[in-house]
Enzyme design. Structure first.
Site, PDB file in Angstrom:
ATOM      1  N   ASP A  29       0.967  -1.072   0.076  1.00  0.00           N
ATOM      2  CA  ASP A  29       0.242   0.052   0.171  1.00  0.00           C
ATOM      3  C   ASP A  29       0.889   1.230   0.140  1.00  0.00           C
ATOM      4  O   ASP A  29       2.170   1.142   0.304  1.00  0.00           O
ATOM      5  CB  ASP A  29      -0.885  -0.022   1.225  1.00  0.00           C
ATOM      6  CG  ASP A  29      -1.807   1.104   1.458  1.00  0.00           C
ATOM      7  OD1 ASP A  29      -2.426   1.620   0.421  1.00  0.00           O
ATOM      8  OD2 ASP A  29      -1.676   1.893   2.538  1.00  0.00           O
ATOM      9  N   ASP A  72      -0.424   5.232   1.123  1.00  0.00           N
ATOM     10  CA  ASP A  72      -0.667   6.035   1.976  1.00  0.00           C
ATOM     11  C   ASP A  72      -0.715   5.359   3.385  1.00  0.00           C
ATOM     12  O   ASP A  72      -1.734   4.551   3.519  1.00  0.00           O
ATOM     13  CB  ASP A  72      -1.886   6.869   1.743  1.00  0.00           C
ATOM     14  CG  ASP A  72      -1.711   7.564   0.402  1.00  0.00           C
ATOM     15  OD1 ASP A  72      -1.247   8.765   0.277  1.00  0.00           O
ATOM     16  OD2 ASP A  72      -2.231   7.021  -0.610  1.00  0.00           O
TER      17      ASP A  72
END
Length: 229
Positions: A15, A17
């Site tokens: 991922d 953020d």
């Protein structure tokens, strides 16, 4: 949580953020600029962190609802479209790399692991952030959330990335900080590791296969020497 082995991992999906970068301060700045046009806000940083994880449109929807001015349909579409260029001016002003993220990726890259980023952030914004913080040269593939592939928590983007990498789900792991990361991974029969310090208040409740305090711990969990060694 039962102990799960990760020494057969060939591909690592990340991922963005809350996992590789802390972008919440820049997202807050952009949201408050957007909201100010409607005489709303500002929203505090702690609240913005709870809005992150399902793409920019959902971020905007949650921010307006937080301010007591919920949007849907064409109004939400319009606010989303206004937000995109605003955030484009706030991509790297306050954002910082998460502790140990770059070192961990360099260690995995050095031993030949396939690395990819799978994020709901729009592709143009994603590419700029990956370039700015030195992640791009370490990646074999990355995908943003504004294409035709369904976003997390659907497994589609993860499976698409693995197809591009030529790695089966059984030999992959998803590294993230949210429930969307865990749900998407498990829906695709991919193991999930959560990193503390992201945007989930209690990551130990996310039903991940493992939880690590920082990215520094990732190489050792995958069977490599610790980053500090």
């Amino acid at each position: 949580m039962p102990e799960i082995a990760f020494d057969d991992v060939e591909a690592v999906l990340f991922d963005l953020d809350g996992t590789l970068v802390d972008s919440a301060p820049d997202l807050r700045a952009a949201l408050n600029e957007l909201l100010a046009h409607d005489n709303l806000g500002p929203v505090p940083l702690d609240a913005v962190k709870t809005f992150i994880g399902h793409g920019v449109r959902k971020l905007v929807e949650r921010a307006y609802a937080f301010c007591g001015h919920p949007l849907d349909g064409p109004q939400l579409d319009a606010a989303h479209e206004r937000m995109l260029p605003i955030y484009g001016q706030h991509l790297t002003n306050l954002t910082v790399a998460m502790p140990g993220a770059l070192d961990a990726m360099e260690a995995l890259h050095k031993v030949g692991k396939k690395l990819a980023v799978v994020t709901n952030k729009p592709a143009t914004h994603t590419g700029a952030v990956l370039d700015a913080y030195g992640f791009t040269p370490l990646l074999d593939f990355w995908i943003g959330g504004d294409g035709e592939v369904a976003k997390k928590p659907a497994p589609d983007m993860l499976l698409f990335a693995l197809e591009k990498l030529g790695i089966a789900p059984a030999h992959a792991v998803m590294i993230g900080d949210s429930g969307a990361d865990v749900i998407s991974a498990h829906a695709g029969n991919i193991r999930a590791i959560i990193v503390e310090g992201g945007y989930t208040p209690d990551p130990h409740k996310l039903d991940a296969d493992a939880v690590i305090p920082t990215m520094d711990a990732l190489p050792a969990l995958l069977g490599l020497a610790p980053v500090s060694a």
